[in-house]
Design an enzyme around this catalytic site. Structure first.
Site, short mmCIF file in Angstrom:
data_model
loop_
_atom_site.label_atom_id
_atom_site.label_comp_id
_atom_site.label_asym_id
_atom_site.label_seq_id
_atom_site.Cartn_x
_atom_site.Cartn_y
_atom_site.Cartn_z
N GLU A 108 -10.34 -2.47 7.40
CA GLU A 108 -9.24 -2.42 8.35
C GLU A 108 -9.77 -2.42 9.77
O GLU A 108 -9.22 -3.07 10.66
CB GLU A 108 -8.46 -1.13 8.08
CG GLU A 108 -7.25 -0.95 8.95
CD GLU A 108 -6.83 0.51 8.96
OE1 GLU A 108 -6.16 0.90 8.01
OE2 GLU A 108 -7.21 1.22 9.90
N SER A 149 4.93 -0.91 3.75
CA SER A 149 5.15 -2.22 4.36
C SER A 149 5.31 -3.30 3.30
O SER A 149 4.49 -3.40 2.38
CB SER A 149 3.99 -2.59 5.29
OG SER A 149 3.96 -1.71 6.38
N SER A 193 1.75 6.79 2.12
CA SER A 193 2.56 7.81 2.81
C SER A 193 3.77 8.21 1.98
O SER A 193 4.31 7.42 1.21
CB SER A 193 3.05 7.27 4.15
OG SER A 193 1.96 6.84 4.92
N GLU A 201 -3.45 10.57 17.99
CA GLU A 201 -3.86 11.98 18.09
C GLU A 201 -4.90 12.30 17.01
O GLU A 201 -5.89 13.00 17.26
CB GLU A 201 -2.66 12.92 17.94
CG GLU A 201 -1.72 12.95 19.13
CD GLU A 201 -0.81 11.73 19.22
OE1 GLU A 201 -0.60 11.06 18.18
OE2 GLU A 201 -0.29 11.46 20.32
N GLN A 210 0.85 -1.19 0.00
CA GLN A 210 0.00 0.00 0.00
C GLN A 210 0.90 1.25 0.00
O GLN A 210 1.54 1.53 1.00
CB GLN A 210 -0.87 -0.02 1.25
CG GLN A 210 -1.87 1.09 1.34
CD GLN A 210 -2.56 1.10 2.70
OE1 GLN A 210 -1.92 1.02 3.74
NE2 GLN A 210 -3.88 1.23 2.68
N GLY A 211 0.93 1.95 -1.12
CA GLY A 211 1.79 3.13 -1.24
C GLY A 211 1.01 4.42 -1.05
O GLY A 211 0.59 5.04 -2.03
C1 LIG Z 1 5.19 0.12 11.15
C2 LIG Z 1 4.61 1.06 10.17
C3 LIG Z 1 4.08 0.58 8.99
C4 LIG Z 1 3.55 1.46 8.05
N1 LIG Z 1 3.07 0.95 6.87
C5 LIG Z 1 2.62 1.80 5.92
C6 LIG Z 1 2.21 1.31 4.65
O1 LIG Z 1 2.23 0.11 4.39
N2 LIG Z 1 1.80 2.19 3.71
C7 LIG Z 1 1.75 3.54 3.96
O2 LIG Z 1 1.33 4.28 3.10
N3 LIG Z 1 2.14 4.06 5.17
C8 LIG Z 1 2.59 3.21 6.13
N4 LIG Z 1 3.02 3.72 7.34
C9 LIG Z 1 3.03 5.16 7.55
C10 LIG Z 1 1.96 5.65 8.51
O3 LIG Z 1 0.71 5.64 7.86
C11 LIG Z 1 2.35 7.06 8.98
O4 LIG Z 1 3.49 6.92 9.81
C12 LIG Z 1 1.24 7.74 9.73
O5 LIG Z 1 0.20 8.09 8.87
C13 LIG Z 1 1.71 8.99 10.48
O6 LIG Z 1 2.41 9.85 9.63
P1 LIG Z 1 3.84 10.41 10.04
O7 LIG Z 1 4.64 9.26 10.51
O8 LIG Z 1 4.34 11.22 8.93
O9 LIG Z 1 3.58 11.33 11.30
P2 LIG Z 1 3.11 12.86 11.25
O10 LIG Z 1 1.83 12.98 10.53
O11 LIG Z 1 4.22 13.73 10.83
O12 LIG Z 1 2.82 13.11 12.80
C14 LIG Z 1 3.86 13.34 13.78
C15 LIG Z 1 3.20 13.59 15.11
O13 LIG Z 1 2.34 14.74 15.03
C16 LIG Z 1 1.03 14.39 15.39
N5 LIG Z 1 0.05 15.08 14.56
C17 LIG Z 1 0.00 15.17 13.22
N6 LIG Z 1 -1.11 15.81 12.82
C18 LIG Z 1 -1.80 16.13 13.94
C19 LIG Z 1 -3.04 16.76 14.20
N7 LIG Z 1 -3.82 17.23 13.22
N8 LIG Z 1 -3.43 16.89 15.49
C20 LIG Z 1 -2.64 16.41 16.50
N9 LIG Z 1 -1.49 15.78 16.31
C21 LIG Z 1 -1.06 15.64 15.06
C22 LIG Z 1 0.93 12.89 15.15
O14 LIG Z 1 -0.08 12.30 15.90
C23 LIG Z 1 2.31 12.42 15.54
O15 LIG Z 1 2.37 12.25 16.93
C24 LIG Z 1 3.55 2.85 8.30
C25 LIG Z 1 4.05 3.33 9.51
C26 LIG Z 1 4.60 2.46 10.43
C27 LIG Z 1 5.16 3.01 11.71
#
Ligand SMILES: Cc1cc2nc3c(=O)[nH]c(=O)nc-3n(C[C@H](O)[C@H](O)[C@H](O)COP(=O)(O)OP(=O)(O)OC[C@H]3O[C@@H](n4cnc5c(N)ncnc54)[C@H](O)[C@@H]3O)c2cc1C
Lengths: 323, 394
Positions: B258, B175, B138, B377, B135-136
Site C-alpha cells: 500500500e 470499499s 473495519s 493522528e 477488504q473487510g
Molecule cells: C473512503 C473510505 C474507504 C474505506 N475503505 C475501507 C475498506 O475498504 N476496508 C476497511 O476495512 N475499512 C475501510 N475504511 C475504514 C477506515 O479504515 C477507517 O475509517 C479508519 O481506520 C479510521 O477508523 P474510524 O473511522 O473508526 O475512526 P476512529 O478510529 O473512531 O477515529 C476517530 C478519530 O479519533 C482519532 N483517534 C483514534 N485513535 C487515536 C489515537 N490512538 N490517537 C489519536 N487520535 C486517535 C482518529 O484519528 C480520528 O480522528 C474506509 C474509510 C473511508 C473513509
C-alpha cells in the site's frame, strides 16, 4: 559518487573538526575544511562534498566561506582563498553585478573571505549571458551585515568602478552556480533543522510537568512528528536534486528547505517554550541561521511563485523524477 | 499474447523501466480509442465496468502480467513494473487509482498467504478484470484500533480438524463490496480480549448464503463502500489465509504494498489533476502561488515515494518510516483539492457540468485521505513512538 565507507569516514572527520571549532563560538572552520580536503572532494564529487559539508555546517552551527568555493567551482572556476565570490543580495538569485553605461556596478553579499582576499569574482548579468569579472578587493566597499544572525559573518559589498580596473570577463552558465549553491544552502538548512528537532526531542523527554515528561502529551508528540515529516521531505527533495541534477530540482529543494525550516522552527520553539526563549539555549542560533539562509539565492516564497507562474504559462506540471 | 511476443523481454528487470514505460505508452496510444471511457461523467457502475474492461485488455495483451510471479499467471520481474503500469493508467485517466490499486492491496495477500492452488486459481481472475475483491477489516466498533475487532469465526467441530468455519458479525466502510466476488476478511477466532493474537484471515466468496451487502452513500454522493453482514456464513478451512490466529501478520503484510506502489499510482494521478487545475485556473499571481505550493508538496512526496520504492526493490523491509509518506500524501492531496476550490470559485459548490461534478466529488473524497489506511493522528503517533523514540503514551 563516493562509496558508503568513504562517505562515513569523511562525514565523521568533518563532524569532529566542526565540533572542535564550535568551542570558539563563531570562529570560522575554513582552516579545518582545507585540511580535510574539502576542495579536492568538491572538484571530484561536488554532490557528495556539498551534501556532507553543508549539512555538517548546519548541524554544528558553524560558519565558513565554503559557499564561495561552491559557486566558483560550479561556474567552472578554480577555487582560492585569495578570491572571494560576490553573492546575490538578500532575496535575489540574479547575478549581483551589471554594467551601467561604462561603469561596472555590483551590490551583493560576501562571506568573511572578502576581508582577506586579493580579488573579488563578480558575476555580471548582461544581455548575452553572465560574465565573471575579477575586481581588486581594494575596489570593493565592504560592511558587516548584522541583521538577525551576526554570527553568520556575512558582509554587504558594493562595487562601482571603471571596468578598465577589472580583469577580462568570462562567459559562464550562471544557472549552474545558482543550482549548486541552492543545494548547498538547503543541506545546511537540513542540518540545522535536524539539530533543532534533536534539541526539542531531548527536551520533551527530560522536561517533567504535571508529573510526567511532556513527551507523553499527544499535542507535543504531534508537533515533533510534523517536524520530522518536514525534515524527511527536505531530505527526499535533496536526494532528488542530486539524482536528477539541474536548476529545477535544485530550486524546488531550496523552496522545500524554506518551508521545512518554518515548520521545524515553529514546532520546536513551542515545545522548548520558555527554556528555548533565552539566548543561553542553543535553539535561537539555529532558528536565526535558517531564517537568514532562506534569503540566500532566492527565498522559498519567491521560488514557489515563479515555479507556479511557469506551470501556468506552460499548462503543464513537469514530473522531474521518474521511478 | 505471450511473453515471447514482447521485444522487451529485458523490461522484466527493473533497470529497464524506462523501456517498459516507452513501449507501454506506445501500445496505449495505439489502442487509445478502444480503451477510452465511453462516458464523460460515468456513474460508479459504468466506471467499474470501464476499469474491468481496461484490465481485461491489458491482461490479454500481457501488460497486466509483468511484475507478478509466474505461479499466479504472471511473467515475473520487478514489482516496480506494475507500479509503473498503474501510474501510467492513472495519468491517462483510464482508471481511478484508488480502485485500480486495490489489486496491490489484495493480490499480494493471496500470493503470500493462500494455499498455492487457491492463489493460482484466483489471482489471475483479479488481474484480468474477471473479478473484484474487497477488504473487510473495519467494523462499527473497530476503526483505528483494528486489534479490537469482533466479527467472529467458529469452527464446525474441533478447531484443529474442522473443514468449515462459521462467520457471524458485521464489517463497515468496505470499499466496493457490492461489486466484489470475494472478500479478504479479518475475524476473531481467539477469546474476545485476545487482541492481535486471536485474529484469523479468510478469503470469503461474497455469494455465500448469509452474506448481505448494504451499500452506503459516501459524503460525495457515491455509493462506493458498504456495510457487510455475516449471518452464520460457512467458509471452508482451505480458505484460511495464513495460520489460525495468524491474521494480524496478514493484515500488516499489506502495508509495504500500500505504501509503495499504491502511493506512486495515486501521486501520478494527483499530478494529472494538478495539471487540470493549472489549465483551468486564472493566469495570475494568486494562482501561481497556490499551484506552486501544491506542486512543491507533490514534488517532495514524489521524491520520498521514489526513494522508498528503490529501497523496497533492493530488498529492504518497509516499516514505520512509511508513516512519513502517508502524512505527506494525505496533506498534499488535501492541499491540491483545497487549491482547486480556491482557484475555481463556485465550481465545487454551484456548478453542475461534468467537469465541476468531478471536482466536487473528488474534493469531498479527498477529505478521507487523512482517515483511511490509518488516520493521520495514528500516523503521527507511530512517528512519535517508533521514529522519534518518544516512548509510549500513558
Ligand atoms: C473512503 C473510505 C474507504 C474505506 N475503505 C475501507 C475498506 O475498504 N476496508 C476497511 O476495512 N475499512 C475501510 N475504511 C475504514 C477506515 O479504515 C477507517 O475509517 C479508519 O481506520 C479510521 O477508523 P474510524 O473511522 O473508526 O475512526 P476512529 O478510529 O473512531 O477515529 C476517530 C478519530 O479519533 C482519532 N483517534 C483514534 N485513535 C487515536 C489515537 N490512538 N490517537 C489519536 N487520535 C486517535 C482518529 O484519528 C480520528 O480522528 C474506509 C474509510 C473511508 C473513509
Amino acid at each position: 559518487m563516493i562509496d558508503a565507507a568513504e562517505r562515513g569516514l569523511f562525514e565523521e572527520s568533518v563532524r569532529t573538526a566542526f565540533a572542535r571549532a564550535a568551542g570558539e563560538r563563531g570562529a570560522p572552520v575554513d582552516g579545518a575544511l582545507a585540511e580535510l580536503g574539502w576542495l579536492e572532494l568538491l572538484a571530484a564529487e561536488p554532490a557528495d562534498a556539498v551534501a556532507i559539508v553543508f549539512r555538517a555546517l548546519g548541524s554544528a552551527h558553524a560558519t565558513a566561506s565554503a559557499l564561495d568555493d561552491v559557486v566558483a567551482s560550479a561556474l567552472g572556476r578554480g577555487t582560492s582563498a585569495e578570491v572571494a565570490v560576490l553573492l546575490p543580495e538578500s532575496g535575489a538569485s540574479d547575478p549581483p553585478g551589471r554594467t551601467v553605461g561604462d561603469r561596472l556596478r555590483a551590490t551583493g553579499l560576501a562571506t568573511a573571505r572578502v576581508d582577506t582576499a586579493r580579488e573579488v569574482l563578480v558575476p555580471v548579468g548582461t544581455e548575452g549571458g553572465t560574465n565573471l569579472v575579477l575586481v581588486p578587493a581594494a575596489d570593493a566597499r565592504v560592511a558587516p551585515v548584522r541583521g538577525i544572525d551576526p554570527e553568520a559573518g556575512l558582509r554587504a559589498v558594493t562595487i562601482d568602478l571603471d571596468p578598465g580596473a577589472a580583469r577580462a570577463p568570462d562567459v559562464v552558465d550562471w544557472e549552474e552556480g545558482v543550482a549548486l549553491a541552492r543545494r548547498a544552502i538547503s543541506h545546511q538548512v537540513a542540518g540545522a533543522c535536524r539539530a533543532m528537532l534533536e534539541l526539542a526531542r531531548r527536551h520533551a523527554l527530560e522536561r517533567v510537568q504535571f508529573g510526567r515528561p511532556i513527551a507523553q502529551f499527544q499535542a507535543v508528540r504531534t508537533r515533533l512528528a510534523d517536524a520530522l515529516v518536514a525534515c524527511e521531505a527536505l531530505d527526499a527533495a535533496l536526494a532528488a536534486a542530486a539524482d536528477e541534477s539541474g536548476p529545477a530540482t535544485a530550486a524546488l529543494a531550496k523552496a522545500v528547505a524554506g518551508r521545512t525550516a518554518r515548520t521545524v522552527g515553529a514546532e520546536c520553539q513551542q515545545v522548548l517554550a520558555g527554556i528555548g526563549f533565552t539566548t543561553e539555549h542553543a535553539f535561537h542560533r539555529y532558528l536565526k541561521r535558517t531564517m537568514l539562509l532562506d534569503g540566500l539565492f532566492g527565498a522559498a516564497d519567491d521560488i514557489v511563485l515563479s515555479w507556479g507562474r511557469r506551470l501556468l504559462d506552460g499548462g503543464q506540471v513537469p514530473r522531474l523524477i521518474e521511478l | 499474447m505471450a511473453l515471447s511476443d514482447f521485444s522487451i523481454l529485458d523490461s522484466r528487470r527493473a533497470d529497464d523501466l524506462g523501456e517498459y514505460r516507452r513501449q507501454l505508452n506506445a501500445w496505449l496510444d495505439e489502442h487509445a480509442d478502444d480503451l477510452a471511457p465511453t462516458q464523460a461523467a460515468p456513474t460508479l457502475d459504468e466506471h467499474m465496468a470501464q476499469m474491468q474492461r481496461v484490465k481485461k485488455r491489458l491482461f490479454d495483451a500481457g501488460w497486466m502480467r509483468f511484475g507478478w510471479p509466474e505461479r499466479v499467471g504472471g511473467w515475473g520481474g520487478s514489482a516496480m513494473l506494475r507500479t509503473e503500469l498503474g501510474a501510467v493508467l492513472s495519468e491517462r485517466e483510464l482508471v481511478d487509482p484508488g480502485k485500480f490499486s486495490l489489486i496491490e492491496v489484495l493480490a499480494p495477500t493471496l500470493i503470500d498467504f493462500a494455499r498455492p492452488e487457491l492463489a493460482a486459481d484466483v489471482v489471475p481472475r483479479l488481474l484480468s478484470g474477471e473479478e473484484m475483491w474487497c477488504q473487510g477489516f473495519s467494523e462499527p466498533n473497530t476503526g483505528s484500533d483494528l486489534a479490537s475487532l469482533s466479527c467472529r469465526a467458529v469452527p464446525d467441530g474441533d478447531a484443529e480438524t474442522a473443514t468449515t468455519w462459521r462467520v457471524n458479525g458485521q464489517k463497515v466502510w468496505t470499499s466496493l463490496a457490492q461489486y466484489s466476488e470475494r472478500c479478504v476478511l479479518l475475524t476473531r477466532t481467539g477469546p474476545a480480549d485476545s487482541r492481535h493474537r486471536g485474529i484469523t484471515a479468510f478469503f470469503v466468496d461474497m455469494d455465500t448464503p448469509g452474506v448481505t451487502v448494504r451499500p452506503l452513500e459516501m459524503i460525495n454522493g457515491v455509493r462506493e463502500f458498504a456495510e457487510v453482514f455475516f449471518d452464520d456464513v460457512p467458509v471452508p478451512t482451505e480458505r484460511m489465509l495464513g495460520p489460525r490466529n495468524g491474521g494480524w501478520s496478514v493484515a500488516m503484510s499489506i502495508l509495504p504494498y500500500e505504501r509503495s506502489s499504491c502511493f506512486w499510482q495515486r501521486i501520478a494521478y494527483l499530478y494529472k489533476r494538478l495539471e487540470r487545475l493549472v489549465e483551468a485556473a486564472p493566469k495570475d499571481d494568486r494562482s501561481a502561488e497556490v499551484v506552486g505550493d501544491v506542486a512543491l508538496q507533490l514534488h517532495a512526496l514524489r521524491a520520498r515515494s521514489r526513494a522508498t520504492q528503490h529501497r523496497l526493490a533492493s530488498g529492504a523491509t518497509l516499516g514505520a518510516e512509511t508513516s512519513i509518506e502517508k502524512v505527506l500524501l494525505a496533506t498534499a492531496e488535501q492541499a491540491l483539492y483545497d487549491a482547486a476550490r480556491r482557484l475555481l470559485p463556485g465550481v465545487v459548490e454551484f456548478d453542475d457540468d461534468p467537469v465541476a461534478e468531478s471536482w466536487r466529488t473528488e474534493y469531498l473524497y479527498s477529505r478521507a485521505a487523512t482517515i483511511y489506511g490509518g488516520t493521520i493522528e495514528v500516523q503521527r503517533g507511530i512517528i512519535a513512538r517508533r521514529l522519534l523514540d518518544l516512548g509510549t503514551e500513558p
